[in-house]
Design a protein around this motif. Structure first.
Motif, mmCIF file in Angstrom:
data_model
loop_
_atom_site.group_PDB
_atom_site.id
_atom_site.type_symbol
_atom_site.label_atom_id
_atom_site.label_comp_id
_atom_site.label_asym_id
_atom_site.label_seq_id
_atom_site.Cartn_x
_atom_site.Cartn_y
_atom_site.Cartn_z
ATOM 1 N N UNK A 1 40.463 165.083 56.677
ATOM 2 C CA UNK A 1 41.095 164.802 55.398
ATOM 3 C C UNK A 1 41.951 165.992 54.985
ATOM 4 N N UNK A 2 43.140 165.730 54.430
ATOM 5 C CA UNK A 2 43.996 166.855 54.027
ATOM 6 C C UNK A 2 43.244 167.842 53.138
ATOM 7 N N UNK A 3 43.509 169.148 53.340
ATOM 8 C CA UNK A 3 42.764 170.174 52.612
ATOM 9 C C UNK A 3 43.554 170.770 51.461
ATOM 10 N N UNK A 4 44.639 170.097 51.049
ATOM 11 C CA UNK A 4 45.411 170.560 49.907
ATOM 12 C C UNK A 4 45.563 169.461 48.885
ATOM 13 N N UNK A 5 46.342 169.737 47.845
ATOM 14 C CA UNK A 5 46.566 168.743 46.813
ATOM 15 C C UNK A 5 47.264 167.507 47.371
ATOM 16 N N UNK A 6 46.805 166.348 46.942
ATOM 17 C CA UNK A 6 47.380 165.077 47.404
ATOM 18 C C UNK A 6 47.575 164.136 46.206
ATOM 19 N N UNK A 7 48.552 163.263 46.347
ATOM 20 C CA UNK A 7 48.621 162.105 45.466
ATOM 21 C C UNK A 7 47.699 161.039 46.053
ATOM 22 N N UNK A 8 47.080 160.258 45.207
ATOM 23 C CA UNK A 8 46.143 159.236 45.666
ATOM 24 C C UNK A 8 46.587 157.891 45.096
ATOM 25 N N UNK A 9 46.545 156.877 45.931
ATOM 26 C CA UNK A 9 46.968 155.555 45.495
ATOM 27 C C UNK A 9 46.387 154.476 46.365
ATOM 28 N N UNK A 10 46.884 153.269 46.172
ATOM 29 C CA UNK A 10 46.392 152.095 46.906
ATOM 30 C C UNK A 10 47.597 151.302 47.388
ATOM 31 N N UNK A 11 47.466 150.801 48.598
ATOM 32 C CA UNK A 11 48.465 149.893 49.146
ATOM 33 C C UNK A 11 47.745 148.644 49.641
ATOM 34 N N UNK A 12 48.370 147.475 49.453
ATOM 35 C CA UNK A 12 47.818 146.211 49.940
ATOM 36 C C UNK A 12 48.747 145.675 51.015
ATOM 37 N N UNK A 13 48.214 145.446 52.208
ATOM 38 C CA UNK A 13 49.016 144.929 53.298
ATOM 39 C C UNK A 13 49.369 143.468 53.095
ATOM 40 N N UNK A 14 50.266 142.964 53.931
ATOM 41 C CA UNK A 14 50.649 141.556 53.853
ATOM 42 C C UNK A 14 49.455 140.637 54.075
ATOM 43 N N UNK B 1 39.281 147.117 52.618
ATOM 44 C CA UNK B 1 38.899 145.710 52.736
ATOM 45 C C UNK B 1 39.651 144.860 51.719
ATOM 46 N N UNK B 2 39.324 143.569 51.650
ATOM 47 C CA UNK B 2 39.975 142.695 50.679
ATOM 48 C C UNK B 2 39.703 143.134 49.249
ATOM 49 N N UNK B 3 40.645 142.867 48.363
ATOM 50 C CA UNK B 3 40.473 143.216 46.950
ATOM 51 C C UNK B 3 39.340 142.386 46.346
ATOM 52 N N UNK B 4 38.416 143.014 45.639
ATOM 53 C CA UNK B 4 37.272 142.264 45.095
ATOM 54 C C UNK B 4 37.649 141.457 43.873
ATOM 55 N N UNK B 5 36.832 140.455 43.574
ATOM 56 C CA UNK B 5 37.032 139.601 42.418
ATOM 57 C C UNK B 5 35.928 139.900 41.404
ATOM 58 N N UNK B 6 36.271 140.383 40.217
ATOM 59 C CA UNK B 6 35.224 140.632 39.212
ATOM 60 C C UNK B 6 34.458 139.350 38.896
ATOM 61 N N UNK C 1 44.608 143.028 52.700
ATOM 62 C CA UNK C 1 43.603 144.089 52.847
ATOM 63 C C UNK C 1 44.138 145.374 52.222
ATOM 64 N N UNK C 2 43.315 146.004 51.395
ATOM 65 C CA UNK C 2 43.719 147.204 50.670
ATOM 66 C C UNK C 2 43.373 148.466 51.462
ATOM 67 N N UNK C 3 44.109 149.538 51.168
ATOM 68 C CA UNK C 3 43.838 150.835 51.778
ATOM 69 C C UNK C 3 44.028 151.919 50.727
ATOM 70 N N UNK C 4 43.130 152.898 50.729
ATOM 71 C CA UNK C 4 43.285 154.091 49.900
ATOM 72 C C UNK C 4 44.260 155.025 50.615
ATOM 73 N N UNK D 1 32.897 145.806 36.015
ATOM 74 C CA UNK D 1 33.434 146.244 37.307
ATOM 75 C C UNK D 1 32.953 145.384 38.463
ATOM 76 N N UNK D 2 33.750 145.348 39.499
ATOM 77 C CA UNK D 2 33.370 144.733 40.765
ATOM 78 C C UNK D 2 33.714 145.739 41.856
ATOM 79 N N UNK D 3 32.705 146.324 42.516
ATOM 80 C CA UNK D 3 32.984 147.444 43.421
ATOM 81 C C UNK D 3 33.381 147.001 44.824
ATOM 82 N N UNK D 4 34.173 147.846 45.474
ATOM 83 C CA UNK D 4 34.308 147.799 46.926
ATOM 84 C C UNK D 4 33.018 148.350 47.534
#
Length: 442
Positions: free
Chosen positions: A397-410, A434-439, A413-416, A385-388
């Motif tokens: 933060x929303x207090x109910x059930x959520x879908x969780x994912x990742x988006x990378x901007x142009x 932040x930027x996607x890490x490199x293992x 830089x990534x966002x949860x 692994x290579x951690x953020x």
């Protein structure tokens, strides 16, 4: 040239280089525009030089005024400006009416070009050094091909002692001819270079001057106006230029213990300079550009192939992302892992990739994790692994059930992303990662 055509734009310090491609229409080619400087591209007005997004608008507007809007466009960006310019650049062309636009890095554009070209050796797998050497700097990267993805393993840039690279050489040549370092002087210099295709005459003359300055330094290499520029002028200017390119390449070289250095793909205006390529060939195995491709236009040519859908830029993230999760069963807290995004699914500027479990969208209760650091990791093919950096969910933060994912901007830089599953709720929470890490390398 009639629509539909696919366009790529590579904005430099003084010129914009534009290239087009179409399926079944042969290799990408430079765009001919009013005021072009042959071999260099479209001159940028003084008002937009040093302002990449404004320069992009100007060059795009000139092209559209001549040929109409393209079917799609790619903006090729150097690494030093990609993060801050990618979003504004794509937005600027979208506002100008471009129907489909994306940004890619120079290294990805160059490797897309050679990977697309049949018969180019070593273009399928492995590692490559990529160097774009131009007016301002040598922008280098060591790239690993991981399946269809191109990963920038190490990057560096060098511009020499003056902060300018090719521009410093141009200024010295113009000064030697008694010409000003202005648009008219650069037109004359570009015309002189066209009289020496491939720089062979200059290369032979400078090689002789290096070995025998007297009388080799007096050999003419360019005729500018009514004066000759001699081999001695070029010889004196070369060492700091070559040192800067070597420095940038040394910074991205394979780590100690590697069996050999990866092949080098050299492009940019300075790749036309025979004395430079000869010196680099002493340390590196040079990978040839496709036949007929001008090194100065190589990045734009690769971008045009991507814009036309003929080549994949390979900028999808090649590794999976996972997050540590916690659940309580029979009163006991259990730790697990949830795959946020599979390998090869994240694309800069693309859609959010949501986590799934057992083939169904994963749902989480994020409020239970509020205030506690979250562990998110990239996982290489060997499982290491290579951690953020640890992140914490903010208040609200929303207090109910959520879908969780990742988006990378142009900008890379990534966002949860947390998206409530409640019907009618359209808002989502984004937590910058932040930027996607490199293992680590194996």
């Amino acid at each position: 040239m009639n629509p539909p055509y696919a366009l790529a734009l590579d904005i430099g310090t003084r010129y914009a280089r534009l290239a087009v491609a179409r399926p079944g229409a042969g290799p990408p080619r430079p765009v001919s525009l009013p005021g072009d400087v042959p071999g260099e591209g479209l001159p940028l007005s003084a008002a937009v030089r040093g302002r990449p997004v404004a320069a992009l608008r100007e060059a795009y507007g000139t092209c559209v005024a001549r040929y109409g809007p393209p079917a799609g466009a790619v903006v090729v960006l150097p690494r030093r400006t990609a993060r801050e310019s990618a979003g504004p650049a794509t937005a600027a062309l979208a506002e100008a009416g471009c129907p489909r636009v994306r940004a890619i890095g120079t290294a990805h554009a160059l490797l897309a070009l050679v990977r697309h070209t049949a018969g180019v050796a070593d273009a399928g797998t492995g590692e490559y050094l990529v160097c774009d050497a131009g007016a301002r700097a040598a922008d280098t990267a060591r790239c690993t091909l991981a399946g269809p993805s191109v990963l920038l393993r190490a990057t560096a840039e060098a511009s020499g002692p003056t902060g300018r690279l090719g521009a410093e050489l141009d200024a010295a040549l113009l000064a030697a001819a008694g010409l000003p370092d202005d648009d008219e002087g650069h037109r004359g210099l570009a015309a002189a270079r066209l009289d020496d295709p491939g720089g062979r005459r200059l290369g032979f003359a400078v090689a002789r001057a290096v070995h025998q300055p007297d009388p080799g330094d007096d050999i003419p290499v360019h005729r500018l106006g009514d004066r000759d520029v001699t081999a001695g002028t070029v010889r004196v200017c070369l060492p700091p230029l070559i040192d800067a390119v070597r420095q940038a390449l040394d910074e991205v070289a394979a780590p100690p213990g590697a069996a050999e250095q990866p092949p080098l793909l050299l492009a940019g205006g300075l790749a036309r300079l025979a004395p430079l390529t000869r010196q680099l060939a002493e340390r590196h195995r040079l990978l040839p550009l496709p036949a007929g491709v001008d090194p100065g236009y190589a990045a734009a040519a690769g971008g045009a192939l991507v814009a036309a859908g003929l080549a994949d830029p390979g900028d999808r993230y090649p590794y999976a992302l996972r997050i540590r999760t916690h659940r309580r069963t029979a009163g006991r807290l259990h730790t697990g892992e949830l795959e946020l995004a599979p390998a090869g699914s994240l694309e800069p500027g693309g859609a959010t990739v949501f986590a799934a479990a057992d083939g169904r969208p994963a749902q989480v209760l994020p409020d239970a994790a509020a205030g506690r650091p979250l562990r998110i990791e990239a996982v290489g093919p060997d499982g290491r692994p290579s951690p953020f950096p640890d992140v914490t969910l903010p208040a609200g933060t929303p207090d109910g059930l959520c879908r969780v994912g990742v988006r990378v901007g142009a900008d890379g830089v990534a966002a949860l992303v947390l998206r409530p599953v409640t019907d009618g709720v359209e808002t989502e929470t984004r937590l910058p990662l932040g930027p996607l890490p490199v293992p680590p390398e194996t």
